[in-house]
Write a protein that holds these residues in place. Structure first.
Motif, PDB file in Angstrom:
ATOM      1  N   GLU A   9       3.980   9.608 -10.198  1.00 53.21           N
ATOM      2  CA  GLU A   9       3.315   9.775 -11.498  1.00 53.21           C
ATOM      3  C   GLU A   9       2.669  11.162 -11.612  1.00 53.21           C
ATOM      4  OE1 GLU A   9       3.472   7.861 -14.282  1.00 53.21           O
ATOM      5  OE2 GLU A   9       4.967   6.803 -13.078  1.00 53.21           O
ATOM      6  N   ILE A  10       2.119  11.649 -10.524  1.00 54.44           N
ATOM      7  CA  ILE A  10       1.548  13.002 -10.521  1.00 54.44           C
ATOM      8  C   ILE A  10       2.657  14.037 -10.735  1.00 54.44           C
ATOM      9  CG2 ILE A  10       0.425  14.763  -9.090  1.00 54.44           C
ATOM     10  CD1 ILE A  10      -1.183  12.404  -7.836  1.00 54.44           C
ATOM     11  N   LYS A  33       2.494   1.712  -3.382  1.00 55.13           N
ATOM     12  CA  LYS A  33       1.506   2.201  -4.350  1.00 55.13           C
ATOM     13  C   LYS A  33       1.291   3.702  -4.183  1.00 55.13           C
ATOM     14  CE  LYS A  33      -3.155   1.549  -6.035  1.00 55.13           C
ATOM     15  NZ  LYS A  33      -4.483   1.133  -5.778  1.00 55.13           N
ATOM     16  N   LEU A  34       1.166   4.165  -2.943  1.00 54.64           N
ATOM     17  CA  LEU A  34       0.997   5.600  -2.688  1.00 54.64           C
ATOM     18  C   LEU A  34       2.192   6.403  -3.206  1.00 54.64           C
ATOM     19  CD1 LEU A  34      -0.407   5.520   0.961  1.00 54.64           C
ATOM     20  CD2 LEU A  34      -1.657   6.162  -1.107  1.00 54.64           C
ATOM     21  N   GLU A  64       2.207   6.380  -7.116  1.00 52.44           N
ATOM     22  CA  GLU A  64       1.109   7.216  -7.624  1.00 52.44           C
ATOM     23  C   GLU A  64       1.489   8.693  -7.509  1.00 52.44           C
ATOM     24  OE1 GLU A  64      -2.307   5.987  -5.349  1.00 52.44           O
ATOM     25  OE2 GLU A  64      -2.748   4.318  -6.703  1.00 52.44           O
ATOM     26  N   PHE A  65       2.102   9.060  -6.402  1.00 54.28           N
ATOM     27  CA  PHE A  65       2.541  10.438  -6.208  1.00 54.28           C
ATOM     28  C   PHE A  65       3.608  10.808  -7.240  1.00 54.28           C
ATOM     29  CE2 PHE A  65       5.477  13.502  -4.206  1.00 54.28           C
ATOM     30  CZ  PHE A  65       4.618  14.581  -4.157  1.00 54.28           C
ATOM     31  N   LYS A  85       0.838  -1.209   0.000  1.00 55.90           N
ATOM     32  CA  LYS A  85       0.000   0.000   0.000  1.00 55.90           C
ATOM     33  C   LYS A  85       0.871   1.256   0.000  1.00 55.90           C
ATOM     34  CE  LYS A  85      -3.882  -2.021   2.522  1.00 55.90           C
ATOM     35  NZ  LYS A  85      -4.601  -2.006   3.811  1.00 55.90           N
TER      36      LYS A  85
END
Length: 101
Positions: free
Chosen positions: A41-42, A34-35, A38-39, A31
């Protein structure tokens, strides 16, 4: 936008992942990972999230309740991940680390 990892960022990410594994389990590590990604990618889109620090062009973003990421905008094409910080650690140590980067 390109996102590079400093050696310290990579090591502190691994340290935080191991801490999470020891304290909880592999599902929580996944988890967390993944966080983080994802960050990232932003950030690659050029959208700067987070709050600025006392250092020029340096920002932080709370990834999870226990972990904050610090990063620096190098130029319009490059971001450098600096550090993953466990929020339970001494903030004086954090300031010393960031000052010496």
């Amino acid at each position: 936008m390109k996102v590079d990892w400093t050696d310290l960022a990579f090591q502190s990410y691994e340290d935080e992942s191991l801490f999470i594994l020891r304290k909880w389990n592999i599902d929580e590590v996944e988890k967390f990972s993944k966080l983080v990604f994802e960050f990232i990618e932003i950030l690659k889109t050029g959208i700067i999230q987070g709050k600025s620090t006392f250092l020029t062009s340096t920002y932080f973003y709370v990834i999870s309740k226990q972990t904050t990421i610090y990063y620096k905008v190098i130029n319009e094409d490059m971001i450098e991940l600096l550090l993953f910080w466990n929020n339970q650690k001494d903030p004086k140590t954090l300031k010393a680390i960031l000052t010496n980067l």
